[in-house]
Design an enzyme around this catalytic site. Structure first.
Site, mmCIF file in Angstrom:
data_model
loop_
_atom_site.group_PDB
_atom_site.id
_atom_site.type_symbol
_atom_site.label_atom_id
_atom_site.label_comp_id
_atom_site.label_asym_id
_atom_site.label_seq_id
_atom_site.Cartn_x
_atom_site.Cartn_y
_atom_site.Cartn_z
ATOM 1 N N PRO A 75 -14.015 20.446 -16.199
ATOM 2 C CG PRO A 75 -14.028 22.759 -15.771
ATOM 3 C CD PRO A 75 -13.851 21.753 -16.860
ATOM 4 C CG ASP A 76 -15.834 18.521 -10.165
ATOM 5 O OD1 ASP A 76 -15.501 17.607 -9.399
ATOM 6 O OD2 ASP A 76 -15.503 19.717 -9.989
ATOM 7 C CG PHE A 77 -21.045 21.444 -11.620
ATOM 8 C CD1 PHE A 77 -21.227 20.184 -12.193
ATOM 9 C CD2 PHE A 77 -21.417 22.560 -12.346
ATOM 10 C CE1 PHE A 77 -21.778 20.052 -13.454
ATOM 11 C CE2 PHE A 77 -21.972 22.440 -13.623
ATOM 12 C CZ PHE A 77 -22.155 21.178 -14.170
ATOM 13 N NE ARG A 78 -22.844 21.370 -5.887
ATOM 14 C CZ ARG A 78 -23.512 21.022 -6.984
ATOM 15 N NH1 ARG A 78 -23.035 20.077 -7.781
ATOM 16 N NH2 ARG A 78 -24.648 21.609 -7.332
ATOM 17 C CD GLN A 149 -26.195 14.529 -11.112
ATOM 18 O OE1 GLN A 149 -26.649 15.434 -10.409
ATOM 19 N NE2 GLN A 149 -25.175 13.785 -10.711
ATOM 20 C CG ASN A 150 -21.954 14.354 -16.509
ATOM 21 O OD1 ASN A 150 -22.169 15.042 -15.506
ATOM 22 N ND2 ASN A 150 -21.132 13.324 -16.499
ATOM 23 C CG ASP A 152 -20.014 15.607 -20.774
ATOM 24 O OD1 ASP A 152 -19.476 15.670 -19.652
ATOM 25 O OD2 ASP A 152 -20.536 14.562 -21.227
ATOM 26 C CG HIS A 169 -29.331 17.539 -14.586
ATOM 27 N ND1 HIS A 169 -28.349 17.766 -13.660
ATOM 28 C CD2 HIS A 169 -30.368 16.995 -13.899
ATOM 29 C CE1 HIS A 169 -28.793 17.384 -12.452
ATOM 30 N NE2 HIS A 169 -30.011 16.904 -12.582
ATOM 31 C CB CYS A 201 -37.016 33.792 -29.084
ATOM 32 S SG CYS A 201 -38.521 33.171 -29.832
ATOM 33 C CB THR A 242 -22.625 12.411 -8.869
ATOM 34 O OG1 THR A 242 -23.570 13.387 -8.429
ATOM 35 C CG2 THR A 242 -23.025 11.048 -8.322
ATOM 36 C CB SER A 243 -21.315 16.213 -4.961
ATOM 37 O OG SER A 243 -22.304 16.925 -5.713
ATOM 38 C CG ASN A 266 -17.374 10.460 -6.011
ATOM 39 O OD1 ASN A 266 -17.477 10.867 -7.163
ATOM 40 N ND2 ASN A 266 -17.412 11.267 -4.958
ATOM 41 N NE ARG A 267 -10.100 13.308 -6.526
ATOM 42 C CZ ARG A 267 -10.336 14.076 -7.588
ATOM 43 N NH1 ARG A 267 -11.193 15.055 -7.505
ATOM 44 N NH2 ARG A 267 -9.744 13.833 -8.737
HETATM 45 N N1 APR Z 1 -12.069 10.812 -9.690
HETATM 46 C C1 APR Z 1 -12.958 10.540 -8.689
HETATM 47 N N2 APR Z 1 -13.930 11.409 -8.297
HETATM 48 C C2 APR Z 1 -13.983 12.596 -8.934
HETATM 49 C C3 APR Z 1 -13.090 12.946 -9.988
HETATM 50 C C4 APR Z 1 -12.114 11.990 -10.359
HETATM 51 N N3 APR Z 1 -11.240 12.236 -11.355
HETATM 52 N N4 APR Z 1 -13.418 14.210 -10.421
HETATM 53 C C5 APR Z 1 -14.446 14.622 -9.654
HETATM 54 N N5 APR Z 1 -14.794 13.666 -8.775
HETATM 55 C C6 APR Z 1 -15.908 13.693 -7.807
HETATM 56 C C7 APR Z 1 -15.862 14.900 -6.891
HETATM 57 O O1 APR Z 1 -15.107 14.600 -5.729
HETATM 58 C C8 APR Z 1 -17.341 15.078 -6.555
HETATM 59 O O2 APR Z 1 -17.721 14.237 -5.461
HETATM 60 O O3 APR Z 1 -17.100 13.837 -8.570
HETATM 61 C C9 APR Z 1 -18.056 14.596 -7.815
HETATM 62 C C10 APR Z 1 -18.532 15.745 -8.690
HETATM 63 O O4 APR Z 1 -19.521 16.448 -7.968
HETATM 64 P P1 APR Z 1 -20.101 17.828 -8.556
HETATM 65 O O5 APR Z 1 -18.974 18.690 -8.978
HETATM 66 O O6 APR Z 1 -21.086 18.350 -7.543
HETATM 67 O O7 APR Z 1 -20.880 17.413 -9.880
HETATM 68 P P2 APR Z 1 -22.316 16.746 -9.981
HETATM 69 O O8 APR Z 1 -22.582 15.847 -8.830
HETATM 70 O O9 APR Z 1 -22.434 16.170 -11.339
HETATM 71 O O10 APR Z 1 -23.287 18.045 -9.891
HETATM 72 C C11 APR Z 1 -24.659 17.769 -9.982
HETATM 73 O O11 APR Z 1 -25.159 20.127 -9.991
HETATM 74 O O12 APR Z 1 -24.770 22.242 -10.712
HETATM 75 C C12 APR Z 1 -25.560 21.148 -10.894
HETATM 76 O O13 APR Z 1 -26.741 20.591 -12.833
HETATM 77 C C13 APR Z 1 -25.447 20.613 -12.280
HETATM 78 O O14 APR Z 1 -25.558 18.316 -13.016
HETATM 79 C C14 APR Z 1 -24.936 19.191 -12.078
HETATM 80 C C15 APR Z 1 -25.376 18.893 -10.660
HETATM 81 ZN ZN ZN Z 2 -39.721 32.970 -27.856
#
Ligand code: APR
Ligand code: ZN
Length: 318
Positions: A75-78, A149-150, A152, A169, A201, A242-243, A266-267
């Site tokens: 799953p992504d974050f937001r 930023q990933n 994984d 990150h 530690c 990414t958002s 991106n979506r």
């Molecule tokens: N197809 C197209 N777009 C997608 C898909 C998909 N299958 N899945 C997710 N997205 C888009 C979402 O619409 C969103 O715009 O990817 C973006 C993901 O955004 P976030 O969930 O905010 O993830 P990210 O931008 O990587 O977060 C940045 O925030 O919490 C911190 O350190 C953490 O590295 C992370 C950083």
């Molecule tokens: Zn230590």
């Protein structure tokens, strides 16, 4: 995202990018309800975008976020509902991002460690076509560098050489003490996480051990600053999944010279995309957009060959 935030991002993005500490711009600037940027000004024609990438893109910088790994099942974050930040209720966090905040982690590492157990790289998730598209850019001699930023590790599982990737990150490739910084044995750390323990530690603070990812409030790795030179000499930027909510990483998108085409896959429309003449957009499901782009580039077979070869190797290894 509102215009105020969008403008703030467009102008202070590069400066924030140079700051080096993981920050969320959102906490400073409250978005207003509408957007300044419009879709209609941007090139959304996949054939024209492919032509531009194939003709002009020989120094391509790619930047990615969690959206490139959702097709792999992470799953992504937001994203509302499915994003990690919407599914942390059981940890009773003061606010969702606390799970990645270094001071919160030092107090209570359990929430992060439970998350890490589920998503520890190399256990159950594999790269998808979006990752193989980046490998294809490398194989075609077009990729300058991938900034991700990933944490994984999926992009390097495609065979992309480490020197072509900046894990902005951090990553799970090593672990250390959250207080004294003493290196910890990665295998031992991994075992304790898988056994639901909170490894600590031996130092006087008995501080929790963490993987060398970048928590909020920590500095990004020095290698991240390579973006300044890479973007200055780039002739094409691709931003995927990414958002663009988190700085300094998000500032890469605004650091490329204004004449350089920027492609957002991106979506949703994010960051300052849509504010520049040369902006191109492929909005929708990431893997579908990547397949269409590769089809237009004449790379579709190469893309699937990479994925099939990986799957075959994975099968043989089982
Ligand atoms: N197809 C197209 N777009 C997608 C898909 C998909 N299958 N899945 C997710 N997205 C888009 C979402 O619409 C969103 O715009 O990817 C973006 C993901 O955004 P976030 O969930 O905010 O993830 P990210 O931008 O990587 O977060 C940045 O925030 O919490 C911190 O350190 C953490 O590295 C992370 C950083
Ligand atoms: Zn230590």
């Amino acid at each position: 995202m509102g215009p105020l935030l969008g403008l703030a991002k467009a102008f202070c993005g590069p400066a924030l990018a140079r700051s080096g500490t993981l920050t969320r711009l959102q906490t400073w600037v409250r978005p207003l309800p509408t957007r300044l940027y419009h879709l209609d000004g941007c090139n959304q024609d996949v054939l024209a975008i492919a032509q531009c990438l194939s003709k002009e893109g020989s120094n391509v910088v790619v930047m990615t976020g969690a959206g490139v790994s959702t097709p792999s099942g992470i799953p992504d974050f937001r994203t509302p509902g499915s994003g990690i930040y919407d599914n942390l209720k059981q940890y009773r966090l003061p606010y969702p991002e606390a799970i990645f905040d270094i001071s919160y982690f030092r107090q209570s590492p359990d929430a992060f460690n439970t998350w890490a157990k589920e998503f520890f790289p190399g256990l159950r998730y594999h790269p998808n076509l979006a990752h193989f598209f980046i490998k294809l850019l490398h194989d075609k001699g077009k990729l300058v560098r991938l900034y991700t930023q990933n944490i994984d590790g999926l992009e390097v599982l495609t065979g992309l050489p480490h020197e072509q990737v900046v894990h902005a990150h951090g990553s799970f490739n090593s672990a250390s003490c959250a207080a004294c910084g003493q290196d910890a044995d990665l295998d031992e750390y991994k075992q304790s996480i898988l056994l639901n323990q909170n490894p600590r530690c031996a130092c006087s603070e008995k501080a929790p051990i963490k993987p060398d990812i970048v928590f909020f409030g920590e500095n990004l790795p020095d290698r991240f600053q390579m973006f300044q030179e890479d973007t200055a000499f780039s002739d094409f930027l691709i931003c995927m999944g990414t958002s663009l909510e988190v700085y300094p990483f998000a500032g890469i998108a605004d650091a490329v010279p204004r004449k350089v085409p920027r492609l957002l896959i991106n979506r949703t429309l994010v960051g300052s995309f849509g504010s520049r003449e040369e902006d191109c957009l492929l909005l929708g499901d990431l893997v579908e957009q990547v397949i269409q782009l590769c089809r237009a580039l004449g790379w579709e077979q190469d893309l699937f060959d990479l994925k099939n070869a990986y799957d075959k190797e994975k099968q043989a290894g089982q």
